[in-house]
Design a protein around this motif. Sequence first.
Motif, PDB file in Angstrom:
ATOM      1  N   ALA A  49       0.860  -1.185   0.072  1.00  0.00           N
ATOM      2  CA  ALA A  49       0.102  -0.251  -0.011  1.00  0.00           C
ATOM      3  C   ALA A  49       1.017   1.318   0.015  1.00  0.00           C
ATOM      4  CB  ALA A  49      -1.078  -0.044   1.111  1.00  0.00           C
ATOM      5  N   TYR A  50       1.801   1.118   0.711  1.00  0.00           N
ATOM      6  CA  TYR A  50       3.072   2.349   1.035  1.00  0.00           C
ATOM      7  C   TYR A  50       3.483   2.606  -0.535  1.00  0.00           C
ATOM      8  CZ  TYR A  50       6.765   5.385   2.232  1.00  0.00           C
ATOM      9  OH  TYR A  50       7.849   6.384   2.026  1.00  0.00           O
ATOM     10  N   ARG A  51       3.910   1.446  -1.204  1.00  0.00           N
ATOM     11  CA  ARG A  51       4.697   1.595  -2.395  1.00  0.00           C
ATOM     12  C   ARG A  51       3.482   2.069  -3.608  1.00  0.00           C
ATOM     13  NH1 ARG A  51       9.785  -0.575  -3.023  1.00  0.00           N
ATOM     14  NH2 ARG A  51       9.346   0.771  -5.137  1.00  0.00           N
ATOM     15  N   THR A  52       2.321   1.488  -3.424  1.00  0.00           N
ATOM     16  CA  THR A  52       1.272   1.909  -4.478  1.00  0.00           C
ATOM     17  C   THR A  52       1.113   3.525  -4.403  1.00  0.00           C
ATOM     18  OG1 THR A  52       0.131  -0.161  -4.312  1.00  0.00           O
ATOM     19  CG2 THR A  52      -0.838   1.683  -5.035  1.00  0.00           C
ATOM     20  N   ALA A  53       0.865   4.121  -2.882  1.00  0.00           N
ATOM     21  CA  ALA A  53       0.684   5.267  -2.937  1.00  0.00           C
ATOM     22  C   ALA A  53       1.974   6.359  -3.353  1.00  0.00           C
ATOM     23  CB  ALA A  53       0.560   5.588  -1.293  1.00  0.00           C
ATOM     24  N   GLY A  54       3.267   5.945  -3.222  1.00  0.00           N
ATOM     25  CA  GLY A  54       4.321   6.644  -3.751  1.00  0.00           C
ATOM     26  C   GLY A  54       4.385   6.482  -5.149  1.00  0.00           C
ATOM     27  N   ALA A  55       3.874   5.512  -5.842  1.00  0.00           N
ATOM     28  CA  ALA A  55       4.338   5.085  -7.411  1.00  0.00           C
ATOM     29  C   ALA A  55       3.453   6.142  -8.314  1.00  0.00           C
ATOM     30  CB  ALA A  55       4.019   3.705  -7.580  1.00  0.00           C
ATOM     31  N   HIS A  56       3.898   6.091  -9.632  1.00  0.00           N
ATOM     32  CA  HIS A  56       3.393   6.944 -10.550  1.00  0.00           C
ATOM     33  C   HIS A  56       3.162   6.010 -11.976  1.00  0.00           C
ATOM     34  CE1 HIS A  56       3.587  10.228  -8.079  1.00  0.00           C
ATOM     35  NE2 HIS A  56       4.700   9.990  -7.825  1.00  0.00           N
ATOM     36  N   GLY A  57       1.930   6.343 -12.583  1.00  0.00           N
ATOM     37  CA  GLY A  57       1.974   5.758 -13.916  1.00  0.00           C
ATOM     38  C   GLY A  57       1.824   4.264 -13.895  1.00  0.00           C
ATOM     39  N   HIS A  58       2.382   3.427 -14.812  1.00  0.00           N
ATOM     40  CA  HIS A  58       2.441   2.114 -14.834  1.00  0.00           C
ATOM     41  C   HIS A  58       2.735   1.667 -13.642  1.00  0.00           C
ATOM     42  CE1 HIS A  58       2.760  -1.796 -16.485  1.00  0.00           C
ATOM     43  NE2 HIS A  58       3.851  -1.915 -16.394  1.00  0.00           N
ATOM     44  N   GLN A  59       3.956   1.958 -12.916  1.00  0.00           N
ATOM     45  CA  GLN A  59       4.417   1.313 -11.757  1.00  0.00           C
ATOM     46  C   GLN A  59       3.141   1.401 -10.502  1.00  0.00           C
ATOM     47  OE1 GLN A  59       7.166  -0.281 -10.714  1.00  0.00           O
ATOM     48  NE2 GLN A  59       7.379  -0.330 -13.030  1.00  0.00           N
ATOM     49  N   LYS A  60       2.424   2.610 -10.502  1.00  0.00           N
ATOM     50  CA  LYS A  60       1.333   2.427  -9.572  1.00  0.00           C
ATOM     51  C   LYS A  60       0.390   1.323  -9.971  1.00  0.00           C
ATOM     52  CE  LYS A  60      -1.792   5.709  -7.426  1.00  0.00           C
ATOM     53  NZ  LYS A  60      -0.953   6.282  -6.324  1.00  0.00           N
ATOM     54  N   ASP A  61      -0.035   0.960 -11.191  1.00  0.00           N
ATOM     55  CA  ASP A  61      -0.893  -0.209 -11.505  1.00  0.00           C
ATOM     56  C   ASP A  61      -0.335  -1.377 -11.166  1.00  0.00           C
ATOM     57  OD1 ASP A  61      -2.583   1.585 -12.773  1.00  0.00           O
ATOM     58  OD2 ASP A  61      -1.934   1.485 -14.612  1.00  0.00           O
TER      59      ASP A  61
END
Length: 173
Positions: free
Chosen positions: A134-146
């Motif tokens: 969840a922490y990594r998702t919140a800090g990711a952008h674009g494709h990485q967030k997906d």
Amino acid sequence: MCWKTLLLLLLYYDAQATVTPRWNRAPLFPAASRPKRSSSAPLNPVLQTSLEEVDLLYEFLLAELEIGKDLRISIKDEELSSLRKAADFSTVCNHVIPKGVPDIRRLSARLSRYTGVLRKEDFERTVLTLAYAAYRTAGAHGHQKDVWAHSLLGLFQALKHDLMLSLSPKSSH
């Protein structure tokens, strides 16, 4: 705030171990059974052995955590980080739970094939992996967030399945 409530509910859940078939005993967290290089003891601490420890684990997660570039997790609050259980928390977070998307996906796949209710330590480590994702998702952008969101969803579904199993009348406590 909603994910914090979910984490609280998940942490208060006391997963009861059930007997699983011999073929299904492959460790979900293999790093927990490997000894530390500096010690002969395995990395197998359990963070929740009492209600007070559940509360403390929740405090650790609510405290400001820092994830360094080397993916090392630390508690910023000096008072909390000085507690004995904080060392176990650090061990689990830094040496046991998976941190890469491929490793988290492998864990989700193993969890999806797991029969029976998770052992307490496996449930706890899955919740911590979920919090990390969840922490990594919140800090990711674009494709990485997906990509991170997909990993997060897999862990959530596994925990939901385990909770449903534990609540079913057929599960043995």
